[in-house]
Design a protein around this motif. Structure first.
Motif, PDB file in Angstrom:
ATOM      1  N   ALA A 253       0.977  -1.431   0.046  1.00 27.43           N
ATOM      2  CA  ALA A 253      -0.107   0.142  -0.100  1.00 27.43           C
ATOM      3  C   ALA A 253       0.796   1.381   0.039  1.00 27.43           C
ATOM      4  O   ALA A 253       0.492   2.420  -0.593  1.00 27.43           O
ATOM      5  CB  ALA A 253      -0.862   0.054   1.226  1.00 27.43           C
TER       6      ALA A 253
ATOM      7  N   GLU B 259      -4.144  -7.246  -5.677  1.00 22.26           N
ATOM      8  CA  GLU B 259      -4.573  -6.319  -6.644  1.00 22.26           C
ATOM      9  C   GLU B 259      -5.463  -6.494  -7.451  1.00 22.26           C
ATOM     10  O   GLU B 259      -6.166  -6.037  -8.075  1.00 22.26           O
ATOM     11  CB  GLU B 259      -3.248  -5.672  -7.256  1.00 22.26           C
ATOM     12  CG  GLU B 259      -3.391  -4.531  -8.164  1.00 22.26           C
ATOM     13  CD  GLU B 259      -3.779  -3.306  -7.485  1.00 22.26           C
ATOM     14  OE1 GLU B 259      -3.773  -3.381  -6.154  1.00 22.26           O
ATOM     15  OE2 GLU B 259      -4.093  -2.183  -7.922  1.00 22.26           O
TER      16      GLU B 259
ATOM     17  N   HIS C 158      -8.919  -6.036  -7.066  1.00 20.53           N
ATOM     18  CA  HIS C 158      -9.523  -4.564  -7.187  1.00 20.53           C
ATOM     19  C   HIS C 158      -9.438  -4.162  -8.730  1.00 20.53           C
ATOM     20  O   HIS C 158      -9.960  -3.227  -8.819  1.00 20.53           O
ATOM     21  CB  HIS C 158      -8.358  -3.674  -6.587  1.00 20.53           C
ATOM     22  CG  HIS C 158      -8.370  -3.977  -5.077  1.00 20.53           C
ATOM     23  ND1 HIS C 158      -7.060  -3.472  -4.054  1.00 20.53           N
ATOM     24  CD2 HIS C 158      -9.181  -4.847  -3.974  1.00 20.53           C
ATOM     25  CE1 HIS C 158      -7.409  -3.940  -3.058  1.00 20.53           C
ATOM     26  NE2 HIS C 158      -8.496  -4.456  -2.966  1.00 20.53           N
TER      27      HIS C 158
ATOM     28  N   TYR D  21     -13.245  -1.458  -7.133  1.00 15.55           N
ATOM     29  CA  TYR D  21     -12.651  -0.810  -5.881  1.00 15.55           C
ATOM     30  C   TYR D  21     -11.578   0.077  -6.024  1.00 15.55           C
ATOM     31  O   TYR D  21     -11.267   1.182  -5.520  1.00 15.55           O
ATOM     32  CB  TYR D  21     -12.109  -2.217  -5.025  1.00 15.55           C
ATOM     33  CG  TYR D  21     -11.405  -1.917  -3.893  1.00 15.55           C
ATOM     34  CD1 TYR D  21     -11.867  -1.657  -2.664  1.00 15.55           C
ATOM     35  CD2 TYR D  21      -9.944  -1.528  -3.696  1.00 15.55           C
ATOM     36  CE1 TYR D  21     -11.195  -1.371  -1.324  1.00 15.55           C
ATOM     37  CE2 TYR D  21      -9.264  -0.955  -2.556  1.00 15.55           C
ATOM     38  CZ  TYR D  21      -9.958  -1.094  -1.438  1.00 15.55           C
ATOM     39  OH  TYR D  21      -9.208  -0.737  -0.410  1.00 15.55           O
TER      40      TYR D  21
ATOM     41  N   ALA E 160     -11.476   0.249   4.260  1.00 13.54           N
ATOM     42  CA  ALA E 160     -11.475  -1.426   4.703  1.00 13.54           C
ATOM     43  C   ALA E 160     -12.576  -1.644   5.631  1.00 13.54           C
ATOM     44  O   ALA E 160     -13.378  -2.336   5.371  1.00 13.54           O
ATOM     45  CB  ALA E 160     -10.391  -1.995   5.337  1.00 13.54           C
TER      46      ALA E 160
ATOM     47  N   GLU F  41      -7.351  -6.177  -0.265  1.00 12.86           N
ATOM     48  CA  GLU F  41      -6.697  -5.155   0.514  1.00 12.86           C
ATOM     49  C   GLU F  41      -5.909  -5.835   1.580  1.00 12.86           C
ATOM     50  O   GLU F  41      -4.854  -4.948   2.034  1.00 12.86           O
ATOM     51  CB  GLU F  41      -7.704  -4.099   1.174  1.00 12.86           C
ATOM     52  CG  GLU F  41      -7.400  -2.953   1.639  1.00 12.86           C
ATOM     53  CD  GLU F  41      -6.458  -2.066   0.803  1.00 12.86           C
ATOM     54  OE1 GLU F  41      -6.596  -2.279  -0.585  1.00 12.86           O
ATOM     55  OE2 GLU F  41      -5.777  -1.148   1.004  1.00 12.86           O
TER      56      GLU F  41
ATOM     57  N   HIS G  41      -2.335  -6.176   0.914  1.00 13.51           N
ATOM     58  CA  HIS G  41      -1.369  -4.883   0.823  1.00 13.51           C
ATOM     59  C   HIS G  41      -1.198  -4.329   2.193  1.00 13.51           C
ATOM     60  O   HIS G  41      -0.231  -3.582   2.336  1.00 13.51           O
ATOM     61  CB  HIS G  41      -2.366  -3.803   0.037  1.00 13.51           C
ATOM     62  CG  HIS G  41      -2.372  -4.540  -1.515  1.00 13.51           C
ATOM     63  ND1 HIS G  41      -3.520  -3.838  -2.151  1.00 13.51           N
ATOM     64  CD2 HIS G  41      -1.936  -5.290  -2.096  1.00 13.51           C
ATOM     65  CE1 HIS G  41      -3.351  -4.637  -3.434  1.00 13.51           C
ATOM     66  NE2 HIS G  41      -2.594  -5.640  -3.266  1.00 13.51           N
ATOM     67  N   ASP G  42      -2.138  -4.230   3.376  1.00 16.79           N
ATOM     68  CA  ASP G  42      -2.017  -3.516   4.399  1.00 16.79           C
ATOM     69  C   ASP G  42      -2.347  -4.354   5.647  1.00 16.79           C
ATOM     70  O   ASP G  42      -3.283  -5.036   5.783  1.00 16.79           O
ATOM     71  CB  ASP G  42      -2.995  -2.544   4.169  1.00 16.79           C
ATOM     72  CG  ASP G  42      -3.277  -1.338   5.487  1.00 16.79           C
ATOM     73  OD1 ASP G  42      -2.690  -1.789   6.517  1.00 16.79           O
ATOM     74  OD2 ASP G  42      -3.916  -0.477   5.255  1.00 16.79           O
TER      75      ASP G  42
END
Lengths: 171, 171, 171, 171
Positions: free
Chosen positions: C15, C94, C97, D14, D41, D94, D97-98
Motif C-alpha cells: 500500500a 491487486e 481490485h 474497488y 476497509a 486489500e 496490501h495492508d
DNA sequence: CGCTAATCGAGACGGTACGTCAAGTCTTATT
DNA sequence: AATAAGACTTGACGTACCGTCTCGATTAGCG
C-alpha cells in the motif's frame, strides 16, 4: 501568494520561477494556486495590477511639460525599479510567446489607462496632438522600447528631451 | 534546422516549441542541436539575424518624410508579417525572462543598426534631432510598443502620422 | 528495479509502495519505469515470475505422499517467506481490485504450472483423482486460503495431514 | 453510505472507488464518513458483514453430501454474484496490501463461522475428518482459490465433485 | 580502393516541473 | 451538536521535456 511571486521574480527570474516554487514559498498547496489562477500569466497580471495604479502617478496640475516629464519618470521608475514592474515586463515577454497571454495583457490595458487620462487633459493645450491611441504610443513607446530592449533605463535628461520633442510636435 | 525553427514558430508558437520538436522536424538528432547552440534563444537569434538585414529596407534617397515612412513601413512589415519578425518578437519576449538572453539581444542590436544609419543620413536636414540613441528610440519605440502590446499592427496612416510628428519635432 | 521492488515490498508494504519510491530506491528516473512497465502489477509480476520457478521445487521421484508433502511445503515456504511470495500475494490482492490485473495474473498461471506437472505424474498411482483443474484446486486451494486469510501459515503437520487426506480421497 | 459503497463497488470497482465519490453518491459530507470509519476497509467490512450471514445458508438437515454441496453452492454464489461478495473479495485483496486490514479481516472470520458450525454437526458422521481448522480450510480453500485466482467460478458439477472427494477422505 | 575515424540519427537514461486527483484536516453556514 | 459543503495542505500520479549518454549506421579522409 502574490508576495511570493514578486519575491521569486526578483530572486530567480521568470524563467526559473515555477508554480511549485511559488506554492512552497507562499506556504500554500499547489492545488490552491490552480484553483484561483489558470496559469502563471494570470498570477503575474494580478501581482502587477494591484500596484500599477498606486506606483504610477498621473500628475493632475501644473505646466504640460512638467506633467509629462513627471509622468514619464514615474512610468520609468515603475518599469525598472519596482517588483510590479518586473512582473509587467515578464508579462509582456510571455505575451510574445503565448497568444492567450497576449489577449490578457491587451485587455488589461495596464499602462495605457493613465496615459490616456493625462493626454486627454492636455489635449486642449496641444492642438496638434494626434488621435488618442497614436499619442499614447508616441508617449510611452520610446520608454517601453528602451526598457525592454536597452541595456540602461532612460535617464532623467533623456525623458525630459523626449517630452520636449513631443510638446514641439504637438504644440 | 533554422527552417524547422521558423516553421514551428508560426505553427505552434514559441511556448510550445521544444528542442525535441525542432530536432524531429528537422530530421536531426537532438545532440546535434546542442552541439551548435546552447539554448533556444541562440537558435532564434540566428534564425532572425539571417533575414533581418534583407527584410528591412533602409531607403537611401528621396525626401526625408518619404524615407522615414518607407522605413517604418518596412520595420512594421518585418515585425508583423515575416517569420523572422516572429522570431524577433519571441526573442525580445524571452529576454524579459532570462538575463542571458537579454544581453544576447542587446549586443546583437538587431533593429537599431539600420535606424541609426538612416537617421545619421537625415541629421543634416533635421537640425533639432536629439542625440542618436534617443532619436532611434523615438523613431522605433512607438512601432515596437504597438506591435508588442497592441492588438493590431499600426496602419500605414498611423505610421505616416508618426513620421510627420517626428519631422515636426526635429525640423 | 526489481530488487528495489522486492525490498520496498517487505519494508513498507504494497500500500505504501509508490512508483516514485521505487524509482528513487532503484536510482532510476520515473520515466524509465513507465517505459518498461505500464503499472505496478506488471512490475510485481516480473519480480515474482523470475523467482517462482526456482523457489518452488517440484519433486521428481519418490513415493506419492512424500512428493506431495514436499511440494506443499515448498509452496508454503515460497508464499510466506520469500520476497517473491510477498509479491505474489500483493498481486493476487491487486487482482481483486482491478480486472486488468486479474487477467494478467490468470494468464500467467504462476502457481498452477508446477502443480499440474506434479499431479499429471502422480495420476497413474491415484485412480480417483478428479480432472486436472479441480485436482490442482484441491491441492493448492487450502494452502492458498490459509496463507491469504489466516493468521499463521500452515504447519508442516497440517500440510502432511492435508496431503494424506488427498491421497485417501484420490487413491 | 453502505448502499453507496455497494453500488460504487460494482459500478467502478474497488480501485476507482474513492471516499470523495462515496460521500457524493451518498449525499453525505466527507467528514461524516471519517467520523465513523477510519478507512475504506472498515466500510467494506461493514458493508460485507451485514449481508454475509443472510446470504450464506448453512443447511441444517439432510444427508451430509447434500448439506455440503448446498453449502458450497451458497458460498460460491455469495462470492461471485452478490455485491457483499464483491466487497469481501476486495477486502481480502486489500488485506494482502495492508497489515491493519489483514488483522481486521482475520478477526472478523467472515466465512469460517458458518463452515465451522456445519462441520461440527457433520463430524459424527465423518470419523476421519481432521481437526476443525484444517477441515474448514479443506472445505473452503479450493472454492476460495478458484474464485480469487481463476477465470470462471466453479461449476455446480465441480462443487459436487469436491464435496464427494471430501466425504471419501473424511468418511 | 579499402579501412579507420569521426559524425550523425536515434533514443534510453536520470531528473524535474507540469497539471490532476484524492487523501485527510479544518472552517463555515445550516438545520 | 451534528451535518453538508467545500477550501485547504500534502503528496503521488502519469506525462513531457530537459540535457547527457551510449549506441550502430553512415560517411569521409587517410593510407
Amino acid at each position: 501568494v502574490l508576495h511570493a511571486v514578486d519575491d521569486l521574480l526578483v530572486e530567480v527570474g521568470y524563467a526559473a520561477m515555477t508554480i511549485k516554487g511559488i506554492a512552497e514559498r507562499a506556504g500554500v498547496g499547489r492545488e490552491t494556486i490552480y484553483r484561483w489562477w489558470s496559469n502563471k500569466a494570470e498570477i503575474l497580471l494580478e501581482a502587477c495590477a494591484v500596484d500599477i495604479d498606486e506606483d504610477i502617478e498621473v500628475p493632475e496640475a501644473g505646466p504640460a511639460a512638467e506633467r509629462l516629464v513627471r509622468y514619464l519618470g514615474s512610468v520609468t521608475a515603475f518599469l525598472t525599479e519596482s517588483t510590479a514592474g518586473a512582473a509587467y515586463r515578464a508579462l509582456v515577454g510571455e505575451a510574445q510567446h503565448d497568444p492567450a497571454v497576449r489577449e490578457l495583457v491587451q485587455s488589461a490595458a495596464l499602462l495605457t489607462g493613465g496615459a490616456l487620462r493625462l493626454l486627454d487633459e492636455l489635449r486642449a493645450e496641444l492642438p496638434a496632438m494626434p488621435e488618442r491611441n497614436l499619442a499614447v504610443t508616441q508617449l510611452l513607446g520610446p520608454v517601453h522600447f528602451a526598457v525592454l530592449t536597452g541595456s540602461r533605463s532612460p535617464s532623467a535628461r533623456q525623458l525630459a528631451a523626449h517630452a520636449h520633442c513631443l510638446l514641439r510636435a504637438w504644440g
